[in-house]
Design an enzyme around this catalytic site. Structure first.
Site, PDB file in Angstrom:
ATOM      1  N   HIS A 122      -1.470   0.604  -9.654  1.00  0.00           N
ATOM      2  CA  HIS A 122      -2.150  -0.319  -8.744  1.00  0.00           C
ATOM      3  C   HIS A 122      -2.876  -1.415  -9.518  1.00  0.00           C
ATOM      4  CE1 HIS A 122      -4.078  -0.661  -4.475  1.00  0.00           C
ATOM      5  NE2 HIS A 122      -3.795  -1.849  -5.004  1.00  0.00           N
ATOM      6  N   ARG A 135       0.854  -1.177   0.000  1.00  0.00           N
ATOM      7  CA  ARG A 135       0.000   0.000   0.000  1.00  0.00           C
ATOM      8  C   ARG A 135       0.895   1.232   0.000  1.00  0.00           C
ATOM      9  NH1 ARG A 135      -3.406  -3.009  -1.289  1.00  0.00           N
ATOM     10  NH2 ARG A 135      -5.501  -3.336  -0.409  1.00  0.00           N
ATOM     11  N   GLU A 147      -2.840   8.315  -3.757  1.00  0.00           N
ATOM     12  CA  GLU A 147      -3.275   7.425  -4.830  1.00  0.00           C
ATOM     13  C   GLU A 147      -4.747   7.677  -5.128  1.00  0.00           C
ATOM     14  OE1 GLU A 147      -3.974   2.699  -5.312  1.00  0.00           O
ATOM     15  OE2 GLU A 147      -1.945   3.245  -4.658  1.00  0.00           O
TER      16      GLU A 147
END
Length: 320
Positions: free
Chosen positions: A283, A236, A264
């Site tokens: 991602h 993450r 993000e």
């Protein structure tokens, strides 16, 4: 919303994949498709089993929770549960939160190896060279003979090591929350990082995001990595202090390959986009053709166990 529904008799199941596309779902439930649309497909108070929409963000994931007063299982389709965990306090006691162990290991491990190899062998430069019709030959680093450190040795970390095995790495070290021994060797704790980092040519982050890992990779962590080392983040974005990483990248001392960032999505104009020695993917660790069939099997198995009164799998939290 106040519910008069008895949790033991609630029969609604909310799915982000249409029920007619999931083979093996048991009878006896009312299945409702919801993949994050503005309108709910049914009254949240009637939902017994909620499968969270995939990659729709935390706002979507938690929006129905306040009304799900009869829910017994919340099933994510991601390995991480940080996007729903902060809102579990809205739920009644005894609700089981399950992650998607078994769904993303292969895809995330594939991407990890792709990021490592592309970064070491200079693929971003080759792509730019092709655009400019430049033949950029030369010698580039190999994965062979490199020392690798995996920070976060759960099922994804283990799958990554499986795929590292044929590449003749000099050494693979492992770090997790708890020390243990595996068939491949010892797993160290986070406390051992200061001794392990100086020996790591490649550091792979595959750890969950939680209070102990938030900002784990800060200035001290990065300073302990040797010159020229590669940081790979498939965990993450919040595990890494972006400002500290930018400082190391802009100095030219470290390299990075990032599938996740903080913030993000990475906004236009952010310094990380154009920092030297960084490769960024948006991602996509779990977003492959392997996702839907594995997600469908997971959902069918979990709902079937729930229907039969058997323990569901992959329970990471129980409210109480």
């Amino acid at each position: 919303m106040t519910s008069t529904v008895n949790p033991a008799t609630a029969t609604d199941v909310w799915l982000p994949i249409p029920a007619d596309e999931i083979e093996g779902l048991p009878e006896g439930f009312d299945y409702h498709f919801w993949d994050g649309a503005q309108d709910f497909p049914a009254d949240p108070a009637d939902c017994a089993f909620y499968v969270v929409p995939y990659m729709k963000g935390p706002e979507v994931a938690v929006r129905p929770l306040a009304g799900m007063t009869a829910v017994r299982v919340v099933q994510t389709l991601s390995a991480g549960i940080d996007h729903v965990e902060p809102e579990l306090g809205r739920l009644p006691a005894g609700v089981r939160l399950c992650n998607a162990k078994g769904v993303h290991e292969a895809s995330t491990a594939e991407l990890t190896l792709a990021l490592i190899l592309a970064s070491l062998r200079g693929f971003p430069g080759f792509v730019h060279g092709q655009d400019k019709e430049e033949w950029r030959s030369g010698f580039y680093p190999a994965l062979a003979d490199k020392s690798v450190l995996i920070v976060g040795y759960g099922s994804i970390g283990s799958a990554i090591e499986d795929r590292l095995a044929p590449f003749e790495c000099a050494r693979v070290a492992r770090v997790a929350r708890s020390a243990r021994t595996t068939a491949r060797g010892p797993v160290h704790t986070l406390d051992d990082l200061p001794a392990l980092l100086p020996e790591a040519d490649i550091v792979i982050l595959s750890t969950p995001l939680n209070p102990s890992t938030q900002g784990l990779v800060g200035a001290d962590f990065l300073a302990a990595m040797p010159d020229g080392a590669l940081l790979v983040n498939v965990a993450r974005g919040g595990v890494v202090d972006t400002k500290a990483l930018l400082s190391e990248l802009e100095s030219g001392r470290l390299h990075a390959a990032l599938d996740v960032t903080d913030p993000e999505p990475l906004p236009s104009g952010h310094s990380l986009w154009h920092a030297p020695n960084v490769l960024i993917t948006p991602h996509v660790g779990g977003s492959t053709s392997a996702f839907r069939p594995r997600a469908r099997r997971l959902i069918a198995g979990q709902v079937s166990r729930f229907a039969a009164g058997e323990p569901v799998r992959n329970v990471v939290r129980t409210t109480g």
